[in-house]
Design a protein around this motif. Sequence first.
Motif, mmCIF file in Angstrom:
data_model
loop_
_atom_site.group_PDB
_atom_site.id
_atom_site.type_symbol
_atom_site.label_atom_id
_atom_site.label_comp_id
_atom_site.label_asym_id
_atom_site.label_seq_id
_atom_site.Cartn_x
_atom_site.Cartn_y
_atom_site.Cartn_z
ATOM 1 N N TRP A 185 0.818 -1.275 -0.016
ATOM 2 C CA TRP A 185 -0.128 0.194 -0.052
ATOM 3 C C TRP A 185 0.846 1.318 0.026
ATOM 4 C CZ3 TRP A 185 -4.368 0.568 -1.984
ATOM 5 C CH2 TRP A 185 -5.284 1.620 -1.579
ATOM 6 N N ARG A 186 1.734 1.512 -1.186
ATOM 7 C CA ARG A 186 2.586 2.459 -1.250
ATOM 8 C C ARG A 186 2.165 3.451 -2.642
ATOM 9 N NH1 ARG A 186 6.746 2.953 2.170
ATOM 10 N NH2 ARG A 186 7.106 1.363 3.590
ATOM 11 N N CYS A 187 2.470 4.650 -2.691
ATOM 12 C CA CYS A 187 2.387 5.449 -3.788
ATOM 13 C C CYS A 187 3.163 4.923 -4.903
ATOM 14 C CB CYS A 187 2.516 6.738 -3.329
ATOM 15 S SG CYS A 187 2.590 7.976 -4.812
ATOM 16 N N ASN B 37 6.516 6.716 -3.326
ATOM 17 C CA ASN B 37 6.669 5.487 -2.389
ATOM 18 C C ASN B 37 6.221 5.770 -0.931
ATOM 19 O OD1 ASN B 37 7.251 2.861 -2.504
ATOM 20 N ND2 ASN B 37 9.454 3.306 -1.785
ATOM 21 N N SER B 38 5.348 6.774 -0.558
ATOM 22 C CA SER B 38 4.962 6.997 0.629
ATOM 23 C C SER B 38 3.951 5.845 0.925
ATOM 24 C CB SER B 38 3.991 8.386 0.697
ATOM 25 O OG SER B 38 5.165 9.432 0.458
ATOM 26 N N TYR B 39 3.996 5.439 2.362
ATOM 27 C CA TYR B 39 2.922 4.528 2.876
ATOM 28 C C TYR B 39 1.637 5.232 3.056
ATOM 29 C CZ TYR B 39 0.752 1.337 6.088
ATOM 30 O OH TYR B 39 -0.154 0.326 6.634
ATOM 31 N N CYS C 160 -2.641 10.590 -4.621
ATOM 32 C CA CYS C 160 -1.714 10.298 -3.707
ATOM 33 C C CYS C 160 -2.034 11.601 -2.537
ATOM 34 C CB CYS C 160 -0.363 10.232 -3.678
ATOM 35 S SG CYS C 160 0.764 10.324 -2.752
#
Length: 80
Positions: free
Chosen positions: A53-55, A59-61, A72
């Motif tokens: 579940w990351r962008c 790559n943010s959670y 996002c």
Amino acid sequence: MRFAIKRRILNIIAIIFILAILIFNKFFTGTAIGITLLILFLLSYFILTLILWRCPHCNSYLWKLAPFATHCPYCGNELE
Ligand SMILES: [Zn+2]
């Protein structure tokens, strides 16, 4: 892996998880097996979301993101 596929996998696992809780609740209420299985399911789902579940852009959670959000909350890019 594309974000849409990851999202689908997590949604399917969440549905299976809810069904499993309902079934386990019927057969293992208050037993050590029931509680252990519940904790195992919760932990494995949490670990899976941490990985998947990351962008796809920054790559943010996405912990605070609604399951069907389209953008996002951190970088504002569209989630495929
Ligand atoms: Zn992002």
